[in-house]
Enzyme design. Sequence first.
Site, PDB file in Angstrom:
ATOM      1  N   HIS A 222      47.272  42.292  40.481  1.00 57.13           N
ATOM      2  CA  HIS A 222      47.638  43.734  41.323  1.00 57.13           C
ATOM      3  C   HIS A 222      45.911  44.294  40.578  1.00 57.13           C
ATOM      4  O   HIS A 222      45.446  45.340  41.555  1.00 57.13           O
ATOM      5  CB  HIS A 222      48.438  45.082  41.573  1.00 57.13           C
ATOM      6  CG  HIS A 222      48.591  45.403  39.671  1.00 57.13           C
ATOM      7  ND1 HIS A 222      49.170  44.491  39.064  1.00 57.13           N
ATOM      8  CD2 HIS A 222      48.203  46.602  39.046  1.00 57.13           C
ATOM      9  CE1 HIS A 222      49.194  45.473  37.889  1.00 57.13           C
ATOM     10  NE2 HIS A 222      48.337  46.020  38.204  1.00 57.13           N
TER      11      HIS A 222
HETATM   12  C1  UD1 Z   1      47.223  51.980  39.055  1.00 56.26           C
HETATM   13  C2  UD1 Z   1      46.841  52.286  38.109  1.00 56.26           C
HETATM   14  C3  UD1 Z   1      46.720  50.954  37.281  1.00 56.26           C
HETATM   15  C4  UD1 Z   1      48.297  49.817  37.422  1.00 56.26           C
HETATM   16  C5  UD1 Z   1      48.746  50.037  38.309  1.00 56.26           C
HETATM   17  C6  UD1 Z   1      49.929  49.706  38.588  1.00 56.26           C
HETATM   18  C7  UD1 Z   1      44.622  53.715  38.007  1.00 56.26           C
HETATM   19  C8  UD1 Z   1      42.914  53.471  37.727  1.00 56.26           C
HETATM   20  N1  UD1 Z   1      45.028  52.405  37.930  1.00 56.26           N
HETATM   21  O1  UD1 Z   1      46.570  50.412  40.308  1.00 56.26           O
HETATM   22  O2  UD1 Z   1      46.123  50.736  35.568  1.00 56.26           O
HETATM   23  O3  UD1 Z   1      48.945  48.898  36.426  1.00 56.26           O
HETATM   24  O4  UD1 Z   1      48.733  51.441  39.261  1.00 56.26           O
HETATM   25  O5  UD1 Z   1      51.146  49.558  39.845  1.00 56.26           O
HETATM   26  O6  UD1 Z   1      45.588  54.681  38.553  1.00 56.26           O
HETATM   27  N2  UD1 Z   1      49.268  51.774  47.660  1.00 56.26           N
HETATM   28  C9  UD1 Z   1      49.938  51.881  48.593  1.00 56.26           C
HETATM   29  N3  UD1 Z   1      51.656  52.084  48.088  1.00 56.26           N
HETATM   30  C10 UD1 Z   1      51.588  53.138  47.018  1.00 56.26           C
HETATM   31  C11 UD1 Z   1      50.512  53.397  46.105  1.00 56.26           C
HETATM   32  C12 UD1 Z   1      49.912  52.684  45.921  1.00 56.26           C
HETATM   33  O7  UD1 Z   1      50.024  51.415  49.645  1.00 56.26           O
HETATM   34  O8  UD1 Z   1      53.075  53.686  46.787  1.00 56.26           O
HETATM   35  C13 UD1 Z   1      48.303  50.875  47.710  1.00 56.26           C
HETATM   36  C14 UD1 Z   1      46.908  52.319  48.685  1.00 56.26           C
HETATM   37  O9  UD1 Z   1      46.196  51.017  49.583  1.00 56.26           O
HETATM   38  C15 UD1 Z   1      46.182  51.891  47.442  1.00 56.26           C
HETATM   39  C16 UD1 Z   1      45.790  51.007  46.962  1.00 56.26           C
HETATM   40  O10 UD1 Z   1      47.418  50.860  46.389  1.00 56.26           O
HETATM   41  O11 UD1 Z   1      44.545  52.122  48.035  1.00 56.26           O
HETATM   42  C17 UD1 Z   1      45.975  51.538  45.124  1.00 56.26           C
HETATM   43  O12 UD1 Z   1      46.413  52.353  44.406  1.00 56.26           O
HETATM   44  P1  UD1 Z   1      45.880  53.297  43.250  1.00 56.26           P
HETATM   45  O13 UD1 Z   1      47.491  54.131  42.398  1.00 56.26           O
HETATM   46  O14 UD1 Z   1      44.636  53.791  43.515  1.00 56.26           O
HETATM   47  O15 UD1 Z   1      45.982  51.846  42.085  1.00 56.26           O
HETATM   48  P2  UD1 Z   1      46.767  50.708  41.868  1.00 56.26           P
HETATM   49  O16 UD1 Z   1      45.706  49.203  42.176  1.00 56.26           O
HETATM   50  O17 UD1 Z   1      47.772  50.931  42.401  1.00 56.26           O
HETATM   51  N1  UDP Z   2      58.065  46.235  37.893  1.00 52.47           N
HETATM   52  C1  UDP Z   2      58.924  46.490  39.217  1.00 52.47           C
HETATM   53  N2  UDP Z   2      59.232  45.984  40.099  1.00 52.47           N
HETATM   54  C2  UDP Z   2      57.794  45.167  40.770  1.00 52.47           C
HETATM   55  C3  UDP Z   2      56.542  44.849  40.008  1.00 52.47           C
HETATM   56  C4  UDP Z   2      56.811  45.247  38.585  1.00 52.47           C
HETATM   57  O1  UDP Z   2      60.360  46.630  38.621  1.00 52.47           O
HETATM   58  O2  UDP Z   2      57.935  44.900  41.595  1.00 52.47           O
HETATM   59  C5  UDP Z   2      57.721  46.664  37.318  1.00 52.47           C
HETATM   60  C6  UDP Z   2      57.652  45.908  35.961  1.00 52.47           C
HETATM   61  O3  UDP Z   2      59.077  46.159  34.793  1.00 52.47           O
HETATM   62  C7  UDP Z   2      56.578  46.069  35.192  1.00 52.47           C
HETATM   63  C8  UDP Z   2      56.411  48.009  35.539  1.00 52.47           C
HETATM   64  O4  UDP Z   2      56.576  48.222  37.117  1.00 52.47           O
HETATM   65  O5  UDP Z   2      55.888  46.562  34.108  1.00 52.47           O
HETATM   66  C9  UDP Z   2      54.768  48.354  35.861  1.00 52.47           C
HETATM   67  O6  UDP Z   2      53.926  47.366  36.580  1.00 52.47           O
HETATM   68  P1  UDP Z   2      52.726  47.035  37.049  1.00 52.47           P
HETATM   69  O7  UDP Z   2      52.218  45.894  37.077  1.00 52.47           O
HETATM   70  O8  UDP Z   2      52.681  47.897  38.347  1.00 52.47           O
HETATM   71  O9  UDP Z   2      51.387  48.010  36.177  1.00 52.47           O
HETATM   72  P2  UDP Z   2      50.548  48.053  34.745  1.00 52.47           P
HETATM   73  O10 UDP Z   2      52.133  47.644  33.629  1.00 52.47           O
HETATM   74  O11 UDP Z   2      49.628  46.584  35.175  1.00 52.47           O
HETATM   75  O12 UDP Z   2      50.052  48.819  34.507  1.00 52.47           O
END
Ligand code: UD1
Ligand code: UDP
Length: 382
Positions: A222
């Site tokens: 991601h």
């Molecule tokens: C965020 C965090 C990242 C973390 C990740 C964990 C920041 C800057 N980034 O990244 O550090 O590793 O979460 O998962 O805070 N979206 C959905 N549904 C949701 C959430 C997001 O569809 O419930 C999609 C949307 O298109 C959105 C994109 O994911 O624009 C990114 O979501 P965002 O929370 O901005 O950043 P992440 O890439 O999820």
């Molecule tokens: N995780 C989950 N389901 C998934 C992928 C991840 O429950 O399909 C959990 C997993 O335990 C992981 C946590 O979500 O440690 C957070 O992961 P993510 O990669 O979203 O965030 P990051 O740690 O990179 O910020």
Amino acid sequence: MATPSSARKGSPVSDSQPLVVHITGARPNFPKAAPVIAALGDYPVTQLLVHTGQHYDEKMSEVFFRQLGLPEPDVNLGVGSGAHGAQTAAIMVGLEELFADRRPDLVVVYGDVNSTVAAAVVAVKMGIPIAHVEAGLRSFDRRMPEEINRLLTDRISDLLLVTSVDAIAHLGHEGAPADSIHFVGNPMIDTLLRHLESLDTEGVAASVGLDTTQPYAVATLHRPGNVDDPADVAELVRAMHAVADQVKVVIPLHPRGRGRLEEAGFMDHDNLSVIDPLGYVEFLGLVKGAAAVVTDSGGVQEETTVMGVPCLTLRPNTERPVTITHGTNQLVQRDTLPGAIADVLAAGRQETWPVPPLWDGHAGPRIAAVLAAHLGLSTSHD
Ligand code: UD1
Ligand code: UDP
């Protein structure tokens, strides 16, 4: 803007109890906050759980509350997705109103997401003490938004709660006062160890169509550096298809890159199964039985280290080097990934492996003790 529906109580309850506000919002926050909130329940504090709404899909948010025994959030700001400025600002506006209304004695922030830094900036300007859980991690790569969030949050936090020894040195070099740094262990691992024995690898593997008599790999992807730019995505697809040529791969795909990966033909490989994000126990059940994991996640590097599952981290660096020195992790690039997976599959899983210090399932109580001492409290049992 949302207002608090109720205050969560520690024990015993009293109007004069200090108010501790926990800020969560994105998937990785939930397994970190759960053990802290549980342990702080042993102290005479009132706890308020805020969900900023940064993540909102059922499988990115609600499922964690159900599975981890987290209380319902008292407040959900419902900010949703957006560009960094818009998302961070929306969280700040909501929290400023909430903090002005509730006047917390302490704000606890987790990890390195936008919700973390937004809360810290609002709190410091209102004179509210901040505790940062998972302080001091550094990738030294300022292209990562998380690195900016870490640097800013640590700089303005009063209590720096550290998961690994390297973080102590980083904070020291940056001038953090020694008495603000507390080596408490890793609350993400508390949550993992609490669930580890009951994980149903066979059941979840069957539900996603895996035959567990054969080795399989799990992947999560991601990071913007892998899934945002179409040129990176094209390379990623080639690399992951080369992995799938060698082993069955299941990918519970984060919503961020889904569209771009789909367009680039990611799903067009018979041995590669792209599914929706999994709930916490399902995901870790699958990881527990995997021959290897390919990931760019922070939390997954830590969880694989404790479970002894070989982890190939598809990033140029990691803020969690302890998972390499004391764990099962190695950094790979898109062009070295196919060779690395071949080596890992040939070597098989190790019988024993080291685990980083204090990743022992007791970080939550240690963190709660530091927070309570800051608030001038002893346990409710004393
Ligand atoms: C965020 C965090 C990242 C973390 C990740 C964990 C920041 C800057 N980034 O990244 O550090 O590793 O979460 O998962 O805070 N979206 C959905 N549904 C949701 C959430 C997001 O569809 O419930 C999609 C949307 O298109 C959105 C994109 O994911 O624009 C990114 O979501 P965002 O929370 O901005 O950043 P992440 O890439 O999820
Ligand atoms: N995780 C989950 N389901 C998934 C992928 C991840 O429950 O399909 C959990 C997993 O335990 C992981 C946590 O979500 O440690 C957070 O992961 P993510 O990669 O979203 O965030 P990051 O740690 O990179 O910020």
